[in-house]
Design a protein around this motif. Structure first.
Motif, short mmCIF file in Angstrom:
data_model
loop_
_atom_site.label_atom_id
_atom_site.label_comp_id
_atom_site.label_asym_id
_atom_site.label_seq_id
_atom_site.Cartn_x
_atom_site.Cartn_y
_atom_site.Cartn_z
N GLY A 68 0.87 -1.23 0.04
CA GLY A 68 0.09 -0.14 0.07
C GLY A 68 0.75 1.12 0.01
O GLY A 68 0.41 2.37 0.28
N GLY A 69 1.91 1.10 -0.31
CA GLY A 69 2.75 2.54 -0.83
C GLY A 69 3.16 2.73 -1.89
O GLY A 69 2.39 2.08 -2.95
N VAL A 70 4.13 3.64 -2.40
CA VAL A 70 4.30 4.12 -3.76
C VAL A 70 5.68 3.82 -4.05
O VAL A 70 6.57 3.69 -3.10
CB VAL A 70 3.98 5.40 -3.98
CG1 VAL A 70 2.39 5.64 -3.97
CG2 VAL A 70 4.66 6.46 -2.98
N TRP A 71 5.93 3.75 -5.23
CA TRP A 71 7.26 3.53 -5.68
C TRP A 71 7.47 4.04 -6.95
O TRP A 71 6.76 4.02 -7.81
CB TRP A 71 7.86 1.87 -5.73
CG TRP A 71 9.11 1.81 -5.91
CD1 TRP A 71 10.25 1.79 -4.73
CD2 TRP A 71 9.91 1.59 -7.12
NE1 TRP A 71 11.49 1.38 -5.29
CE2 TRP A 71 11.41 1.33 -6.67
CE3 TRP A 71 9.54 1.39 -8.40
CZ2 TRP A 71 12.39 0.98 -7.59
CZ3 TRP A 71 10.71 0.93 -9.34
CH2 TRP A 71 12.14 1.17 -8.97
N TRP A 72 8.67 4.21 -7.31
CA TRP A 72 9.19 4.86 -8.73
C TRP A 72 10.64 4.61 -9.15
O TRP A 72 11.35 4.36 -7.96
CB TRP A 72 8.80 6.35 -8.91
CG TRP A 72 9.55 7.24 -7.56
CD1 TRP A 72 10.91 7.60 -7.60
CD2 TRP A 72 8.73 7.89 -6.65
NE1 TRP A 72 10.89 8.43 -6.53
CE2 TRP A 72 9.57 8.72 -5.85
CE3 TRP A 72 7.37 7.86 -6.38
CZ2 TRP A 72 9.09 9.29 -4.92
CZ3 TRP A 72 6.92 8.48 -5.20
CH2 TRP A 72 7.69 9.23 -4.42
N GLU A 73 11.03 4.61 -10.09
CA GLU A 73 12.43 4.21 -10.48
C GLU A 73 13.45 5.31 -9.84
O GLU A 73 12.98 6.60 -9.86
CB GLU A 73 12.58 4.56 -12.15
CG GLU A 73 12.11 3.14 -13.10
CD GLU A 73 10.69 2.92 -13.02
OE1 GLU A 73 9.89 3.78 -12.64
OE2 GLU A 73 10.33 1.66 -13.26
N GLY A 74 14.11 4.69 -9.05
CA GLY A 74 15.26 5.62 -8.51
C GLY A 74 14.95 6.09 -6.80
O GLY A 74 15.66 6.80 -6.39
N MET A 75 13.63 5.59 -6.54
CA MET A 75 13.18 6.08 -5.30
C MET A 75 14.27 5.21 -4.29
O MET A 75 14.57 5.94 -3.05
CB MET A 75 11.81 5.63 -5.14
CG MET A 75 11.35 5.69 -3.23
SD MET A 75 9.46 5.41 -3.60
CE MET A 75 9.12 5.83 -1.85
N THR A 76 14.29 3.89 -4.43
CA THR A 76 15.11 3.29 -3.54
C THR A 76 16.44 2.44 -4.19
O THR A 76 16.04 2.12 -5.46
CB THR A 76 14.38 2.23 -2.69
OG1 THR A 76 13.81 1.23 -3.38
CG2 THR A 76 13.22 2.82 -1.65
N ASP A 77 17.54 2.00 -3.67
CA ASP A 77 18.35 1.19 -4.22
C ASP A 77 18.00 -0.03 -4.72
O ASP A 77 18.09 -0.87 -5.84
CB ASP A 77 19.50 1.26 -3.72
CG ASP A 77 20.37 2.69 -3.71
OD1 ASP A 77 19.99 3.39 -4.59
OD2 ASP A 77 21.24 2.85 -2.48
N ASP A 78 16.90 -0.56 -3.57
CA ASP A 78 16.30 -1.98 -4.21
C ASP A 78 15.23 -1.80 -4.98
O ASP A 78 14.32 -0.99 -4.86
CB ASP A 78 16.24 -2.79 -2.67
CG ASP A 78 17.39 -2.97 -2.10
OD1 ASP A 78 18.37 -3.05 -2.60
OD2 ASP A 78 17.13 -3.16 -0.77
N VAL A 79 15.15 -2.49 -5.82
CA VAL A 79 13.72 -2.49 -6.73
C VAL A 79 12.88 -3.67 -6.33
O VAL A 79 13.17 -4.84 -5.98
CB VAL A 79 14.15 -3.06 -8.13
CG1 VAL A 79 12.96 -2.70 -9.12
CG2 VAL A 79 15.27 -1.81 -8.65
N PRO A 80 11.61 -3.22 -5.96
CA PRO A 80 10.64 -4.13 -5.34
C PRO A 80 10.42 -5.41 -6.38
O PRO A 80 10.56 -5.32 -7.67
CB PRO A 80 9.31 -3.50 -5.00
CG PRO A 80 9.84 -2.00 -4.95
CD PRO A 80 11.12 -1.93 -5.96
N ALA A 81 10.25 -6.57 -5.66
CA ALA A 81 10.00 -7.76 -6.48
C ALA A 81 8.61 -7.77 -7.44
O ALA A 81 8.62 -8.21 -8.40
CB ALA A 81 9.92 -9.04 -5.66
#
Ligand code: GTP
Ligand code: SPV
Ligand code: MN
Length: 613
Positions: A357-370
């Motif tokens: 239930g969160g958000v993500w975008w390219e570059g937000m974190t070093d780990d990319v969610p699966a």
């Protein structure tokens, strides 16, 4: 109810809500034209935000995020054909075509009015018409700039509450002063027939973003996205404000404002003009990597520059929120933005959703969610070919959530400006930093600013185009007159207090195709050199295009960069400039008679210094 009695109900709305006669009449007139189901006056309260955002969740426009991750925050997903500003459909309808200039689209105002009137006729049927009183800048400024946006989009209302000062307090002040306001009319252009099911992102294939500079009005039809629909931002605070500024003797610019304090405790204010998606928000929220320097922000996108009593240039940020490019904004590149966003109270548009239930975008974190749900609602894994978030996806966050917000942000009449940066996205030619020889040479740097296009506007990405002062899509009048106005303002200013002007480029590439300069927090090294130039401390090399850092003048302590790498980033290259010169000549030729003679003289001087004449 018959149609005519329906309209009588609407007729009574204006005067019942405001003593501002012009506003009441305008609202009534718009209601009669657009024929909404109801008219609602936005008060700007928390209770109203809670209600509207819940309605948007119920309608499927917003997704409420997990409050433990992003409290009071929402994600919106636009129609895939409504993701950016539409420059081809943006018009400056001045009375005379000449006054809109070659950089703008133009149509004869009465012809455009007729076209828009027929499009807006009934365009709000089945919807609520919201009336949003707002002020750009401070309500207590010497010269507060009011506006009223009418929109049929609750998403716009919620976003405007973040981006501007809105609501009843502003309305009361407008009434007290019987103030002039910019009427800003917006419709998504998707009327609902009786019983028709709505879609989550109503919009129209046909889009018109239109400005009438003489009457200072805005009509926007067909889009629900960002700068097309939040009319206080680009439409008012840049296009219409630039015309007001021309007439009233100030400047409305596409700039961030940063306050830097040196180890000796001396504070400087730097404004930076960079085209869309070229680093303003990142520089405004910089985390300096050099010791002893403190950075605070005042603004990240729009700056109004006025002359103070002593002829100094003073800057204010007319906005109240950040509408920032999400991709590339991350915990490693921009922790100050991320900390502000994590406090919540934000609307995210076209980012990806995480499974918790969160958000993500390219570059937000070093780990990319699966696993993610991408901005189009599809399953996404790291193997997916398309990016999870749209390249122009945005976070919309109140500016007072930024820990490094300077207290001077709240100064109604702003702070003194000490330096101006012009920056573009250029793979070649433009060195890391070049100081102009003087003001006019700096205006020449701004006038010839160039950058590769980005996803912030619909159209091809990565094409080099000239973008004067990063204002190409936002100058509300003739571009040559605009450059002449920059010259005129400087003549009214105190010559001792004129800001120093620098051209920067964080995006130059090395032989391997990577960035020649690490950028982000490391840009503080460039800022330090600029300030030391103002203080008369830093050494420079004189080149035909201006002053670049002398060997050893840039503070590189703690940075892993070889002399050769530094050279690649900072060097002036005569052969690259031979091509650049041709391109600048072609650019200036487009201005025709309206190019100021002082800038033509600058070009001649540059040619001479480059040995091209
Ligand atoms: P608008 O809101 O459209 O006006 O954009 P902006 O000028 O505020 O740009 P922003 O700071 O959001 O940056 C846009 C993109 O440029 C992001 O993807 C950043 O990661 C990238 N960027 C910003 N600063 C730098 C830098 O110093 N170096 C490099 N390589 N990229 C940068
Ligand atoms: C820009 O494109 O410069 C932006 C985004 O800041 S928008 O508000 O859509 O114009
Ligand atoms: Mn911008």
């Amino acid at each position: 109810m018959s149609e005519s009695s329906d309209h009588q109900v609407l007729d009574a709305q204006g005067a019942a809500h405001t003593t501002h006669a012009k506003l009441a009449a305008w609202v009534d007139g718009v209601a009669q034209l657009t024929k909404p189901d109801s008219v609602y006056w936005v008060d700007g309260s928390q209770e109203e935000w809670d209600r509207l955002t819940q309605e948007l969740v119920d309608a499927g426009t917003l997704t409420r995020l997990n409050p433990e991750l992003f409290p009071n925050s929402f994600a919106a997903f636009s129609d895939p054909a409504d993701v950016a500003r539409v420059e081809e459909q943006t018009f400056i309808c001045s009375v005379n075509e000449r006054d809109s200039g070659f950089t703008n689209n133009w149509m004869e105002p009465s012809k455009m009015k007729a076209k828009l009137t027929s499009l807006f006729d009934g365009s709000m049927r089945g919807r609520t018409m919201y009336v949003i009183p707002f002020v750009m800048g401070h309500v207590d400024a010497d010269d507060p700039k009011f506006g009223v946006e009418i929109t049929d989009s609750a998403y716009v209302v919620a976003s405007m509450r973040i981006m501007a000062r809105i609501g009843t307090d502003v309305l009361r002040k407008m009434e007290e002063l019987d103030a002039f306001f910019v009427p800003a009319l917006h419709s998504v252009g998707a009327p609902l027939e009786e019983g028709q099911q709505d879609v989550s992102w109503p919009c129209n294939k046909e889009k018109w973003i239109v400005h009438f500079p003489e009457e200072r009005s805005i009509w926007s039809y067909g889009s629900g996205y960002g700068g097309n629909a939040l009319l206080g931002k680009k439409c008012y605070a840049l296009r219409i404000a630039s015309v007001m500024a021309r007439d009233e003797g100030w400047l409305a610019e596409h700039m961030l404002i940063l306050r830097l304090t040196s180890p000796e405790g001396k504070a400087y204010h730097i404004a930076g003009a960079f085209p869309s998606a070229t680093g303003k928000t990142n520089l405004a929220l910089i985390q300096p990597t050099i010791k002893g320097w403190k950075a605070e922000t005042l603004g990240d996108d729009i700056t109004w520059i006025r002359l103070g009593r002593e002829g100094e240039m003073r800057v204010v940020n007319p906005e109240a929120g950040l509408f920032g490019v999400a991709p590339g904004t991350g915990w490693s590149t921009n922790p100050n933005a991320m900390r502000g966003i994590a406090k919540g109270n934000s609307i995210f548009t076209n980012v990806a959703l995480t499974d918790d239930g969160g958000v993500w975008w390219e570059g937000m974190t070093d780990d990319v969610p699966a696993h993610l749900t991408d901005w189009r609602g599809n399953d996404w894994t790291p193997e997916s070919k398309e990016p999870a978030a749209h390249p122009n996806s945005r976070f919309c966050t109140p500016i007072d959530q930024i820990d490094m917000l300077a207290k001077e942000y709240y100064e109604p009449n702003g702070v003194e400006l000490n330096a101006i940066l012009f920056g573009g996205r250029r793979k070649t030619t433009i060195p890391l930093v070049t100081q102009s020889r003087d003001w006019t040479n700096g205006v020449f740097m701004g006038a010839t600013l160039s950058s590769e296009t980005t996803a912030a506007a619909a159209g091809q990405v990565g094409v080099v185009r000239r973008d004067p002062m990063a204002m190409l899509p936002f100058i509300g009048y003739d571009a040559g007159d605009y450059l002449a106005h920059w010259e005129r303002i400087s003549q009214k200013a105190n010559p001792e207090r004129l800001p120093k002007i620098f051209l920067v480029n964080w995006f130059r590439r090395n032989a391997e195709g990577g960035f020649a300069w690490p950028g982000f927090g490391e840009n503080s090294r460039v800022l330090k050199w600029a300030i030391e130039r103002i203080e008369g401390k830093a050494e420079a090399l004189e080149t035909p295009i201006g002053f670049t850092p002398a060997p050893g003048a840039l503070d590189l302590e703690g940075l892993d960069l070889s002399e050769d790498e530094l050279q690649e980033a900072t060097r002036f290259d005569a052969s690259e400039w031979a091509n650049e010169l041709k391109s600048i000549e072609e650019w200036f030729a487009k201005f025709g008679d309206s190019l100021p003679a002082s800038l033509q003289a600058e070009l001649e001087g540059l040619k001479e210094r480059l040995g091209a004449k």
